[in-house]
Design an enzyme around this catalytic site. Structure first.
Site, PDB file in Angstrom:
ATOM      1  N   HIS A 428      44.297  31.500  36.473  1.00 52.09           N
ATOM      2  CA  HIS A 428      43.174  31.971  35.655  1.00 52.09           C
ATOM      3  C   HIS A 428      41.844  31.694  36.365  1.00 52.09           C
ATOM      4  O   HIS A 428      41.023  32.600  36.563  1.00 52.09           O
ATOM      5  CB  HIS A 428      43.229  31.275  34.286  1.00 52.09           C
ATOM      6  CG  HIS A 428      42.089  31.614  33.367  1.00 52.09           C
ATOM      7  ND1 HIS A 428      42.242  32.445  32.284  1.00 52.09           N
ATOM      8  CD2 HIS A 428      40.781  31.230  33.369  1.00 52.09           C
ATOM      9  CE1 HIS A 428      41.078  32.565  31.662  1.00 52.09           C
ATOM     10  NE2 HIS A 428      40.173  31.833  32.294  1.00 52.09           N
ATOM     11  N   GLU A 429      41.640  30.445  36.774  1.00 46.69           N
ATOM     12  CA  GLU A 429      40.367  30.073  37.404  1.00 46.69           C
ATOM     13  C   GLU A 429      40.186  30.789  38.745  1.00 46.69           C
ATOM     14  O   GLU A 429      39.075  31.157  39.113  1.00 46.69           O
ATOM     15  CB  GLU A 429      40.261  28.550  37.583  1.00 46.69           C
ATOM     16  CG  GLU A 429      40.217  27.757  36.274  1.00 46.69           C
ATOM     17  CD  GLU A 429      39.081  28.175  35.334  1.00 46.69           C
ATOM     18  OE1 GLU A 429      38.010  28.574  35.820  1.00 46.69           O
ATOM     19  OE2 GLU A 429      39.277  28.124  34.110  1.00 46.69           O
ATOM     20  N   HIS A 432      38.581  34.055  38.214  1.00 49.18           N
ATOM     21  CA  HIS A 432      37.114  33.980  38.154  1.00 49.18           C
ATOM     22  C   HIS A 432      36.545  33.887  39.567  1.00 49.18           C
ATOM     23  O   HIS A 432      35.569  34.544  39.907  1.00 49.18           O
ATOM     24  CB  HIS A 432      36.674  32.740  37.368  1.00 49.18           C
ATOM     25  CG  HIS A 432      36.872  32.853  35.882  1.00 49.18           C
ATOM     26  ND1 HIS A 432      36.435  33.931  35.150  1.00 49.18           N
ATOM     27  CD2 HIS A 432      37.455  32.012  34.981  1.00 49.18           C
ATOM     28  CE1 HIS A 432      36.726  33.752  33.868  1.00 49.18           C
ATOM     29  NE2 HIS A 432      37.361  32.602  33.740  1.00 49.18           N
ATOM     30  N   HIS A 435      36.525  37.112  41.349  1.00 47.41           N
ATOM     31  CA  HIS A 435      35.472  37.969  40.790  1.00 47.41           C
ATOM     32  C   HIS A 435      34.152  37.678  41.522  1.00 47.41           C
ATOM     33  O   HIS A 435      33.413  38.586  41.900  1.00 47.41           O
ATOM     34  CB  HIS A 435      35.349  37.677  39.287  1.00 47.41           C
ATOM     35  CG  HIS A 435      34.607  38.710  38.498  1.00 47.41           C
ATOM     36  ND1 HIS A 435      34.309  38.546  37.175  1.00 47.41           N
ATOM     37  CD2 HIS A 435      34.098  39.912  38.834  1.00 47.41           C
ATOM     38  CE1 HIS A 435      33.648  39.607  36.737  1.00 47.41           C
ATOM     39  NE2 HIS A 435      33.509  40.453  37.732  1.00 47.41           N
TER      40      HIS A 435
HETATM   41 ZN    ZN Z   1      38.095  31.772  31.914  1.00 49.66          ZN
END
Ligand code: ZN
Length: 646
Positions: A428-429, A432, A435
């Site tokens: 998940h991290e 980010h 991104h």
């Molecule tokens: Zn998040």
């Protein structure tokens, strides 16, 4: 293909150098890159570093109190500076003139126009476009709201205490005793004793008159400010520029989702009640304090997903190699552990990764602050240290971020081993972080994750879908001692277990999101915040409201998310659509990876989020499409996804 988690160093170096040359050779060539997995599974190396981080990160995570304190001071100074700029009439006037000049606006690129509008929006909320009297009121309201937010956050976490005689003696040991009082600091939601959970729920959520007044004043002040600067409600203002755009659309999304969840949630509640009946026949009515506990019991009973069975397959190094392999396949990107310079790191166990594209060269740096330490908050987090932007000299300023996790250290006998939940959080991290790494915006204001709240979690939640797919997991999950692969049946079991009571869990999120919308909707509120909570709970959740409780006073996300708590559900819906339409056939599809980078990751907040979604899905999804995606995740039979791909 990966051969275990320790790739041969020379090959990695060759790749790195080739990638670098493609970047134009302007940047310093590192001769110290090593394979990413080895860097994490190897014994602790001694190295230290310089702080090149922003105040926000330092304030939260620096190991030295003096640094944290200084950073807090810096944050305040920056805040004051920004506030000054946002109330600078000259700046505002010239921006207003620019926005009004059609000829000039038409000559600007879309990202510049978008950024200009975002700046105007920041000006607006300070009331700068108003006459003097109203402007003064706006300034006063802004100050008041800031104070109320801080006060509410503190109150939301304060313990409640009661005379210890009131609690039955046999459960007192579960709580902190202070003289004649017992302190209740939380809901004790995982405690196996029904009575402890009930007591904690009723006492922790007992309404505090001061906190109640604080919340009411906060909501009223936010509404006043929004109306003063020209919006119907605070929600209308907060949703400007988001994917949802209007409160009406958010409510349509939440109501449609709730309707579709209703029957599934009932079934989940029946299952939980059945379990409660089995374990506590005298008192089997399902109550709000039972939901997290009994869904956990059901999960554990149906699927043997004891984390310790999985951990040996998820060494941190193996997981990082898995991410490296995935990014390599999808995007032509490799992660390399880079040696750091003296003074560059704030803690010796931090690792620095260079993110390198096969043709474009270095794209940015990720500092991995992954390990637990004293005074470090237990929250997984992504911080932008330096945003990407196009510099005047035509060079691109590369993004730098920190990923913060709280993983255990390696031991004498084993590398750091992750539970399935930690592995998913890592993915998940990293979503980010990518991104940020792949954003190529002209301005820092909209770099990477600086995008509308309801779009911000799309790249990270999408990574959770990859982390749950056997074809992906099978690339990296190896027993750290035997090298054995994680059996497919264990991956399926894990995925199936996540669907247990998932409808009820989502229903609870819908309830919170609706509550957030109603509180930030039309004012004055037609009823008290507690009455609104009671009604909303009955309509959008299903478990009974408990008299003399006020859960909303503990709902700290009202401060940070204000009218945007629905964001996570909406981001999940988009991620689910992207996964199903673009990656489920082949999670390593390079053409899709490139499209994903081009349409969704490259623009940060510089392009309207719905346009990015349309670019990716090549259609404009409706509210029904959002809801379909979320609901089908609850039902889908995981096995069918990869049955013929084995
Ligand atoms: Zn998040």
């Amino acid at each position: 293909m990966l051969s275990g988690c320790r790739r041969a160093l020379p090959a990695a170096l060759r790749l790195a150098v080739r990638g670098w040359a493609g970047g134009g050779g302007r940047r310093r060539v590192s001769t110290s890159w090593s394979p990413v997995g080895a860097a994490f599974d190897a014994k602790q190396q001694r190295s230290r570093l310089t702080g090149q981080s922003t105040a926000d990160f330092v304030k939260i995570a620096h190991p030295d109190f003096a640094f944290r304190e200084a950073a807090e001071e810096t944050c305040r100074n920056i805040g004051t500076m920004v506030e000054k700029l946002n109330t600078n009439i000259e700046l505002c006037q010239s921006l207003k003139q620019l926005l009004a000049d059609k000829e000039v606006m038409d000559s600007l690129d879309p990202e510049t126009r978008q950024v200009a509008e975002l700046f105007m929006f920041d000006f607006e909320i300070s009331g700068i476009h108003l006459d003097e009297e109203k402007r003064k009121r706006a300034v006063d309201l802004n100050v008041k709201i800031l104070d109320l937010c801080n006060q509410f956050l503190i109150g939301a976490h304060l313990p409640n205490k009661i005379d210890k005689q009131i609690l039955p003696e046999h459960i007192r040991y579960n709580f902190a005793v202070e003289g004649n009082y017992i302190q209740i600091t939380g809901l004790h939601a995982d405690c196996s004793d029904d009575l402890v959970r009930e007591a904690a729920y009723k006492i922790f959520l007992y309404p505090n008159a001061e906190q109640l007044r604080c919340l009411e004043e906060l909501l009223t002040s936010r509404n006043h400010l929004a109306q003063l600067v020209g919006y119907n409600t605070f929600a209308h203002r907060a949703l400007q520029g988001t994917m949802a755009r209007t409160p009406e659309k958010v409510m349509q999304f939440l109501e449609t989702l709730s309707d579709r969840l209703f029957q599934r949630t009932l079934k989940d509640f029946e299952m939980m009640e059945g379990m409660k009946m089995k374990l506590n026949p005298q008192n089997s009515k399902l109550m709000p304090w039972d939901h997290p506990y009994y869904s956990g019991v059901l999960r554990a009973e149906r699927y043997n997903i004891e984390p310790s069975l999985y951990c040996p397959f998820f060494s941190l190094g193996a997981c990082m190699e898995g991410l490296n392999f995935l990014f390599n396949q999808l995007l032509g990107i490799s992660l390399y552990a880079e040696q750091t310079e003296k003074g560059e790191l704030w803690c010796e166990d931090v690792r620095k990764l260079a993110v390198v594209h096969e043709n474009e060269g270095l794209l940015g740096y990720i500092y991995c602050d992954f390990y637990q330490r004293a005074d470090k908050p237990h929250q997984d987090c992504h911080f932008t240290i330096r945003g990407g932007r196009l510099r005047k000299d035509g060079e691109y300023q590369l993004p730098v971020v920190v990923l913060m996790l709280s993983l255990p250290h390696s031991t004498k006998n084993s590398p750091t081993l992750l539970t399935p939940g930690m592995m998913e959080n890592l993915f998940h991290e990293m979503g980010h972080a990518m991104h940020s790494m792949l954003g190529r915006t002209r301005y820092q204001h909209v770099t990477g994750t600086r995008c509308p709240t309801d779009f911000a979690e799309v790249p990270s939640i999408l990574m959770e879908y990859f982390a749950s797919d056997y074809r992906v997991v099978n690339q990296f999950a190896r027993h750290f001692q035997t090298g054995q692969s994680l059996p497919k049946s264990m991956v399926s079991r894990l995925c199936e277990s996540k669907k247990i009571c998932a409808a009820a869990d989502m229903q609870l999120q819908v309830f919170y999101a609706v509550l957030d919308q109603l509180y930030h909707g039309e004012h004055p509120l037609k009823r008290s915040t507690t009455e609104i909570l009671k009604e909303t709970q009955e309509k959008f959740y299903g478990l009974p409201y408990v008299p003399k409780t006020a859960w909303q006073l503990r709902f700290s996300h009202l401060v940070g998310y204000g009218a945007k708590y629905y964001s996570y559900l909406m981001s999940r819906a988009i991620a689910s659509m992207v996964w199903k339409q673009c990656f489920v056939q082949n999670p390593f599809d390079r053409a899709m990876g490139e499209r994903y980078r081009r349409e969704m990751l490259a623009h940060g907040g510089g392009k309207e989020p719905m346009l990015m979604v349309q670019g990716m899905l090549q259609k404009s999804p409706s509210v029904e499409d959002f809801v379909d995606a979320l609901v089908s995740d609850l039902d889908q039979d995981f096995e069918t996804f990869f049955m013929d791909s084995e």
